[in-house]
Design a protein around this motif. Structure first.
Motif, PDB file in Angstrom:
ATOM      1  N   VAL A 243       0.905  -0.875  -0.001  1.00  0.00           N
ATOM      2  CA  VAL A 243      -0.200   0.006  -0.018  1.00  0.00           C
ATOM      3  C   VAL A 243       0.950   1.333   0.025  1.00  0.00           C
ATOM      4  CG1 VAL A 243      -1.745   1.285   1.423  1.00  0.00           C
ATOM      5  CG2 VAL A 243      -1.958  -1.063   1.227  1.00  0.00           C
TER       6      VAL A 243
ATOM      7  N   ASP B  45       1.284   2.752  -3.368  1.00  0.00           N
ATOM      8  CA  ASP B  45       0.067   3.178  -4.165  1.00  0.00           C
ATOM      9  C   ASP B  45       0.331   4.693  -4.560  1.00  0.00           C
ATOM     10  OD1 ASP B  45      -2.823   4.391  -4.566  1.00  0.00           O
ATOM     11  OD2 ASP B  45      -3.168   2.178  -4.165  1.00  0.00           O
TER      12      ASP B  45
ATOM     13  N   GLU C 276      -0.904   7.241  -2.362  1.00  0.00           N
ATOM     14  CA  GLU C 276      -0.320   7.505  -1.030  1.00  0.00           C
ATOM     15  C   GLU C 276       0.508   8.557  -1.000  1.00  0.00           C
ATOM     16  OE1 GLU C 276       0.390   6.235   3.069  1.00  0.00           O
ATOM     17  OE2 GLU C 276      -1.217   5.956   1.510  1.00  0.00           O
TER      18      GLU C 276
END
Length: 443
Positions: A348, A351, A354
Motif C-alpha cells: 500500500v 500506491d 499514497e
C-alpha cells in the motif's frame, strides 16, 4: 546523561562540591566516550562519513590488559555450558526494572536467534571471567551487519548485550569490554558500529520512544506492571483493552519458507523509505524473519505472518518476537508474556494515492498490527511493545498503545551523520502527525 547534566556536574566540581556515586559514574562514562571516535554533544555536523580512518595494520593483535584477578574468555554459544553461563549472567545482571520485580527470561532459542545470525563470529562473543574461579562476570556481543545511512553503505557491527555483574561495576569493566570487542572487530577490517542505550551518551544519531499495548490488563495490573488511573474502574480498563476474537485482514496466515522470495522483495522496497536501515543478505533476512525452521510454531522466538492475494503475490507481512519477563516475588504469576514488534511491509505504501498522505498506509497498518495483537494474545502475550521506528506512529494511537517512560537512543560508532528523525516531537513524545525515518529495529 545529557549535555546539560554534564555541564551541571562540571560546575559542581568547579565549586568544590562532592559528587554522589551515580554522578561519579556519569562523569566516568562521559570521560570514556570523549576518548572515542563519536560526535560530541555540541558538534555541528555538516558532512557525513567516518570520524577517524584506520587500517588493520594499526590494530593491536594482543587483547587489552585486565586487572590481575580477571581474564578474557571466548564463549561458544553452541556449547551448553557457555550458553548456560551467558543466560545466568544476563538473567541476574542485565536490564531489569528499578524495583527488581521483572527480569528478561532468555531462552536457548532466543540467544541462538539473537547471537548466531549467518556470518557470526565466536570471537565477537566476548566474556570476562574471574581467574580464580572461572565464573563469568562480564559479556558483550558483536554481530556483523551492513548499514545504509542516507544512501551510504557501511560495513559495520551491531553491538548488544553488554553486561557486567552488579557487584563488580565499580571495576570499570564495561569500557574495557567495549574496547576489546572494538579491537577484535577492527582486526576484520570493520571500523563502524551500531548500538543502542537507554542513557544519553555522546551523541545519539536518533532517539525513539517505547510504547506498550496492554493485552491482559488485569494480569499486568496484578503484578504491578500497569496502574489504575484515577477515576477509572478495573472493569473499564479491562474493557478498554479487550481485543476482537477474529482478525480483519483477509488471507492473513503464518509465513512459510516458500513465501520468502516475496517477503524479501517487499521488505527491500519498503525499507528504502527510511534513512537508516540494515542491508540484510538473503540468508540473514531468512534468519531474522523465519528463524529456525525446525522449531515448532509454539516454541518460536520470531513470528512472521503474510498476506497473499488471489494471484499468489505477497502484499503485506509483519513480524514480532517474544522475550518474556520472569516475575519475582509474586505468588500468583511467575512470567509475563512480552511481544516486540519487529519488521513489516505493505505494498500500500507504493500506491499512487499514497503520495497525497499517509492515510492509506495508516489504515492498512492499523488493520495488520491490530491482527498481530490478536495473534500475540493467542500465544500467551500479556503486553505488546513497539518503538516509534518505521511507520509505527501511524497506528500507535488507534490501537491503544500508551507511551512508555523509556527512550531508546541509537548510536553510530566512528561515523558522523546528521540527526535522523525518530518519530518524536521537540519534547521527546510521540509525534502522531509524522513518522520516523529510522528503519532499524534492534533487539
Amino acid at each position: 546523561m545529557s549535555e546539560k547534566s554534564i555541564e551541571e556536574l562540571l560546575k559542581k566540581l568547579a565549586a568544590g562540591a562532592q559528587l554522589s556515586e551515580p554522578e561519579k559514574k556519569e562523569m566516568k562514562d562521559y570521560k570514556f566516550w570523549k576518548t572515542q571516535p563519536v560526535p560530541s554533544f555540541d558538534e555541528t555536523i555538516t558532512t557525513q562519513g567516518p570520524i577517524e580512518t584506520k587500517t588493520i595494520a594499526d590494530i593491536s593483535t594482543e587483547p587489552l590488559p585486565l586487572l590481575k584477578e580477571f581474564e578474557w574468555a571466548d564463549l561458544d554459544i553452541n556449547k551448553q555450558e557457555d550458553h548456560d553461563e551467558v543466560f545466568k549472567l544476563l538473567y541476574e545482571n542485565y536490564v531489569e526494572d528499578a524495583d527488581s520485580t521483572f527480569r528478561f527470561k532468555y531462552t536457548k532459542e532466543f540467544l541462538d536467534w539473537a547471537l548466531k545470525p549467518p556470518g557470526y563470529r565466536r570471537d565477537w562473543h566476548v566474556g570476562v571471567r574471574v581467574k580464580a574461579t572461572g565464573r563469568l562476570i562480564g559479556f558483550i556481543a558483536g554481530i556483523p551487519t551492513d548499514l545504509d545511512v542516507r544512501s551510504q553503505e557501511i560495513k559495520a557491527v551491531e553491538i548488544n548485550f553488554i553486561c557486567v555483574h552488579k557487584k563488580l561495576r565499580s571495576k570499570r569493566l564495561a569500557p574495557i569490554l567495549i574496547k576489546e570487542v572494538t579491537r577484535r572487530v577492527n582486526l576484520q577490517g570493520i571500523f563502524q558500529a551500531l548500538y543502542t542505550a537507554g542513557v544519553v551518551l555522546p551523541s545519539p544519531v536518533s532517539v525513539c520512544r517505547y510504547n506498550h499495548r496492554p493485552i491482559n490488563w488485569k494480569k499486568l495490573h496484578s503484578v504491578g506492571f500497569s496502574y489504575l488511573p484515577d477515576g477509572v474502574s478495573e472493569t473499564q480498563m479491562i474493557a478498554k483493552y479487550t481485543l476482537r476474537n477474529q482478525g480483519k485482514v483477509k488471507n492473513l496466515r503464518r509465513a512459510t519458507l516458500d513465501d520468502f522470495e516475496g517477503v524479501e522483495s517487499l521488505f527491500t522496497k519498503f525499507q528504502k523509505r527510511y534513512e537508516l536501515t540494515q542491508k540484510f543478505s538473503t540468508d540473514e533476512l531468512k534468519h531474522w524473519l523465519f528463524g529456525d525452521a525446525s522449531i515448532k510454531n509454539e516454541d518460536k522466538v520470531i513470528h512472521t505472518f503474510v498476506v497473499e492475494d488471489e494471484q499468489g503475490k505477497i502484499t503485506d507481512f509483519f513480524s514480532f518476537y517474544l522475550l518474556p519477563f520472569t516475575i519475582l516475588d509474586n505468588k500468583e504469576h511467575d512470567e509475563l508474556g512480552i511481544a516486540y514488534l519487529f519488521y513489516y511491509a505493505s505494498d500500500v505504501a507504493f500506491d499512487k494515492e499514497e503520495k497525497e498522505g499517509n492515510q492509506l498506509l495508516k489504515k492498512r497498518l492499523t488493520e495488520l498490527i491490530g491482527d498481530a495483537l490478536i495473534i500475540a494474545k493467542s500465544l500467551g502475550v500479556d503486553v505488546f511493545n513497539a518503538l516509534t521506528t518505521q511507520d509505527n506512529n501511524l497506528f500507535l494511537q488507534d490501537l491503544k498503545f500508551g507511551e512508555g517512560d523509556g527512550l531508546l537512543n541509537y548510536y553510530l560508532f566512528n561515523y558522523r551523520v546528521k540527526q535522523i528523525e525518530g518519530g518524536l516531537n521537540d519534547k521527546n513524545h510521540v509525534d502522531y502527525n509524522d513518522v520516523s525515518k529510522m528503519g532499524v529495529v534492534m533487539l
